[in-house]
Design a protein around this motif. Structure first.
Motif, short mmCIF file in Angstrom:
data_model
loop_
_atom_site.label_atom_id
_atom_site.label_comp_id
_atom_site.label_asym_id
_atom_site.label_seq_id
_atom_site.Cartn_x
_atom_site.Cartn_y
_atom_site.Cartn_z
N VAL A 188 0.87 -1.19 0.00
CA VAL A 188 0.00 0.00 0.00
C VAL A 188 0.90 1.22 0.00
CG1 VAL A 188 -1.85 1.22 1.20
CG2 VAL A 188 -1.77 -1.28 1.27
N ARG A 189 1.21 1.73 -1.20
CA ARG A 189 2.23 2.77 -1.34
C ARG A 189 1.72 4.04 -2.01
NH1 ARG A 189 7.86 0.17 -3.38
NH2 ARG A 189 8.44 2.32 -2.82
N ALA A 190 0.42 4.19 -2.14
CA ALA A 190 -0.12 5.34 -2.87
C ALA A 190 0.24 6.66 -2.21
CB ALA A 190 -1.63 5.23 -3.03
N ASN A 191 0.42 6.67 -0.89
CA ASN A 191 0.74 7.92 -0.20
C ASN A 191 2.10 8.47 -0.59
OD1 ASN A 191 -1.63 8.44 1.41
ND2 ASN A 191 -1.09 6.61 2.57
N GLU A 192 2.93 7.64 -1.21
CA GLU A 192 4.20 8.13 -1.72
C GLU A 192 4.02 9.12 -2.87
OE1 GLU A 192 6.95 4.17 -0.81
OE2 GLU A 192 5.98 4.41 -2.76
N ASP A 312 15.73 -1.41 -3.48
CA ASP A 312 15.60 -1.41 -4.94
C ASP A 312 14.83 -2.64 -5.41
OD1 ASP A 312 17.01 0.95 -5.09
OD2 ASP A 312 18.92 0.00 -5.57
N ALA A 313 15.10 -3.78 -4.79
CA ALA A 313 14.39 -5.00 -5.16
C ALA A 313 12.91 -4.90 -4.81
CB ALA A 313 15.02 -6.20 -4.44
N ILE A 314 12.60 -4.26 -3.70
CA ILE A 314 11.20 -4.04 -3.33
C ILE A 314 10.50 -3.19 -4.39
CG2 ILE A 314 9.69 -2.84 -1.69
CD1 ILE A 314 11.67 -3.71 0.52
N ASP A 315 11.18 -2.13 -4.84
CA ASP A 315 10.59 -1.24 -5.86
C ASP A 315 10.32 -1.98 -7.16
OD1 ASP A 315 10.66 0.85 -4.09
OD2 ASP A 315 12.43 1.81 -4.96
N GLU A 316 11.13 -2.99 -7.46
CA GLU A 316 10.91 -3.77 -8.68
C GLU A 316 9.68 -4.67 -8.55
OE1 GLU A 316 14.43 -5.92 -9.63
OE2 GLU A 316 15.67 -4.12 -9.95
N ILE A 317 9.39 -5.10 -7.33
CA ILE A 317 8.22 -5.96 -7.11
C ILE A 317 6.95 -5.14 -7.01
CG2 ILE A 317 7.16 -7.57 -5.48
CD1 ILE A 317 10.04 -8.41 -4.67
N VAL A 318 7.00 -4.06 -6.25
CA VAL A 318 5.86 -3.15 -6.09
C VAL A 318 6.36 -1.75 -6.38
CG1 VAL A 318 4.04 -2.28 -4.59
CG2 VAL A 318 4.86 -4.63 -4.31
N ALA A 319 5.97 -1.19 -7.50
CA ALA A 319 6.47 0.12 -7.89
C ALA A 319 6.05 1.19 -6.89
CB ALA A 319 5.94 0.48 -9.28
N PRO A 320 6.91 2.17 -6.65
CA PRO A 320 6.54 3.28 -5.75
C PRO A 320 5.21 3.90 -6.15
CG PRO A 320 8.86 3.40 -6.29
CD PRO A 320 8.29 2.31 -7.16
N GLY A 321 4.38 4.23 -5.16
CA GLY A 321 3.10 4.86 -5.43
C GLY A 321 1.97 3.91 -5.75
N THR A 322 2.21 2.59 -5.62
CA THR A 322 1.22 1.60 -6.02
C THR A 322 0.25 1.26 -4.89
OG1 THR A 322 2.69 0.55 -7.63
CG2 THR A 322 0.90 -0.79 -6.78
N ASN A 323 -1.04 1.20 -5.21
CA ASN A 323 -2.06 0.54 -4.39
C ASN A 323 -2.74 -0.49 -5.27
OD1 ASN A 323 -1.61 2.06 -2.08
ND2 ASN A 323 -3.74 2.70 -1.87
N PHE A 324 -2.91 -1.70 -4.77
CA PHE A 324 -3.55 -2.72 -5.58
C PHE A 324 -5.07 -2.59 -5.57
CE2 PHE A 324 0.61 -4.52 -4.81
CZ PHE A 324 0.93 -5.07 -6.04
N LEU A 325 -5.63 -2.11 -4.45
CA LEU A 325 -7.07 -1.91 -4.34
C LEU A 325 -7.36 -0.50 -3.87
CD1 LEU A 325 -8.18 -5.21 -2.52
CD2 LEU A 325 -8.35 -4.70 -4.96
N GLU A 326 -8.44 0.10 -4.35
CA GLU A 326 -8.81 1.45 -3.95
C GLU A 326 -9.01 1.54 -2.44
OE1 GLU A 326 -9.72 5.44 -4.16
OE2 GLU A 326 -9.03 4.17 -5.83
N ARG A 327 -9.65 0.52 -1.87
CA ARG A 327 -9.97 0.57 -0.44
C ARG A 327 -8.74 0.43 0.44
NH1 ARG A 327 -15.35 1.03 0.67
NH2 ARG A 327 -14.69 1.13 2.85
N ASP A 328 -7.62 0.02 -0.12
CA ASP A 328 -6.39 -0.07 0.67
C ASP A 328 -5.96 1.31 1.16
OD1 ASP A 328 -6.25 -2.78 0.40
OD2 ASP A 328 -4.76 -2.77 -1.19
N ALA A 329 -6.49 2.36 0.57
CA ALA A 329 -6.12 3.72 0.96
C ALA A 329 -6.67 4.09 2.33
CB ALA A 329 -6.60 4.72 -0.09
N GLY A 330 -7.58 3.27 2.88
CA GLY A 330 -8.11 3.53 4.21
C GLY A 330 -9.44 4.26 4.22
N THR A 331 -9.75 4.93 3.14
CA THR A 331 -11.03 5.61 3.02
C THR A 331 -11.38 5.71 1.55
OG1 THR A 331 -12.29 7.60 3.65
CG2 THR A 331 -10.07 7.94 2.84
N VAL A 332 -12.63 5.98 1.26
CA VAL A 332 -13.07 6.11 -0.12
C VAL A 332 -13.62 7.51 -0.32
CG1 VAL A 332 -14.71 5.30 -1.85
CG2 VAL A 332 -13.59 3.66 -0.36
N VAL A 333 -13.19 8.16 -1.37
CA VAL A 333 -13.68 9.50 -1.67
C VAL A 333 -15.16 9.42 -2.01
CG1 VAL A 333 -13.43 11.49 -3.21
CG2 VAL A 333 -11.41 10.18 -2.52
#
Length: 344
Positions: A188-192, A312-333
């Motif tokens: 859950v990296r969208a906050n980046e 760096d290896a983590i970034d290759e697996i999950v790119a910076p800024g990635t969320n897989f699901l909208e609800r992973d953000a903790g709230t829904v607009v």
């Protein structure tokens, strides 16, 4: 890094431990940890060097706060204590939100349950789209002047809401929020993308929660493994279903991260917590142990230092800024959640 290396919480000057004990699992409501077990967890955390505790009035409808109050008897001054308001308490829908009327009532309930004369950090658990932001900020400023809270902050506010709160407070000669609480993990990296840039701009403290993403990074979500049991599955239908097509990429990422941890002699929990602690915006990572054994696993992770090659290896697996699901953000607009707002 260790628990003895305290961190400054944003621009407050307050020092807190890099791990914060979260209490979502305390109480008998939807949480698994009973009072006696929870008190033992609190004491073990304090004895290990944790100096920060996060709770909320809504956790088991006040039980979590009451347990924390009981556990801190005689040890209150050892702890930076934060709690939250917003969620509905009891059957009355008026007992919720971010209005002055509710904040003034909610804080008294929290103070009583926590058995304390002040709350170090009082946070709006969620945005309230029915209440003017200036009303909320003015009420919280009044509580600071009354000595009932020392600081206040927000939780899962959008980037625009974070900026708006700072602007409204400063233009009205009021104390602005000093902390934001956000979900942050390997998955859950969208906050980046924007939130962390804003918290750095305003020198806000950040309490990040969900380093294990609700269990996805506990080590049981592996390709080919049976569906892990999850106490949260009913609360967010589908979020933990490994057979769901929309979870396929997330499961593959969890598998790859587990293998990465193994190659470097780490548990996946150590990799996950170490990753969250590594971000320069994060002041403290909220952990939510269900047992004392879980607490020990988290404490081991506080000493993990990840090398650049691992990051760096983590970034290759999950790119910076990635969320897989909208609800992973903790709230829904709301404009995404409610059709009537999109189609007016």
């Amino acid at each position: 890094m260790s628990l003895s290396e305290l961190r400054t919480l944003g621009r407050t000057g307050a020092l807190i431990s890099p791990l914060t004990l979260g209490t979502l699992n305390f109480g008998t409501g939807s949480a698994p940890s009973g009072a006696e077990d929870s008190v033992r967890i609190v004491h073990a955390a304090l004895d290990a060097g944790i100096t920060s505790i996060d709770t909320a009035d809504i956790y088991s409808q006040g039980e979590a706060e009451a347990i924390v109050g009981q556990a801190l008897h005689g040890r209150r001054d050892e702890v930076f204590l934060s709690t939250k308001f917003h969620g509905q308490m009891g059957p009355n829908p008026a007992h919720a939100g971010n209005s002055r009327r509710w904040i003034m009532k909610a804080v008294e309930g929290s103070l009583q349950r926590l058995q304390t004369d002040r709350i170090d950090l009082y946070q709006a658990h969620r945005p309230d789209y029915n209440t003017d932001v200036l009303e909320t900020i003015t009420a919280l400023n009044d509580l600071i002047r009354q000595g009932k809270i020392l600081y206040y902050g927000t939780s899962v506010f959008t980037p625009s809401q974070l900026v708006e709160a700072q602007w409204i407070a400063t233009t009205n000669h009021l104390i602005p929020p000093v902390v934001d609480q956000v979900p942050y993990s390997l998955l859950v990296r969208a906050n980046e993308r924007d939130v962390f840039a804003i918290t750095q701009q305003y020198n806000l403290g950040v309490l990040s929660y969900g380093p294990l993403d609700g269990g996805w990074l506990a080590g049981n979500y592996r390709v080919g493994a049976p569906q892990p049991a999850s106490s949260r599955a009913s609360a967010v239908p589908g979020r933990f279903d490994v057979s769901a097509p929309y979870n396929r990429d997330k499961l593959l990422a969890a598998e790859a991260l587990a293998r990465l941890a193994e190659r470097h002699g780490l548990t996946l929990i150590q990799l996950a917590v170490g990753f969250a602690l590594n971000h320069p915006s994060v002041s403290s990572v909220i952990i939510g142990p269900r047992t004392e054994e879980h607490l020990v696993d988290y404490l081991k992770a506080a000493d993990v230092v990840l090398e650049d090659a691992v990051l760096d290896a983590i970034d290759e697996i999950v790119a910076p800024g990635t969320n897989f699901l909208e609800r992973d953000a903790g709230t829904v607009v709301p404009h995404l959640e409610f059709a009537e707002l999109r189609r007016r």
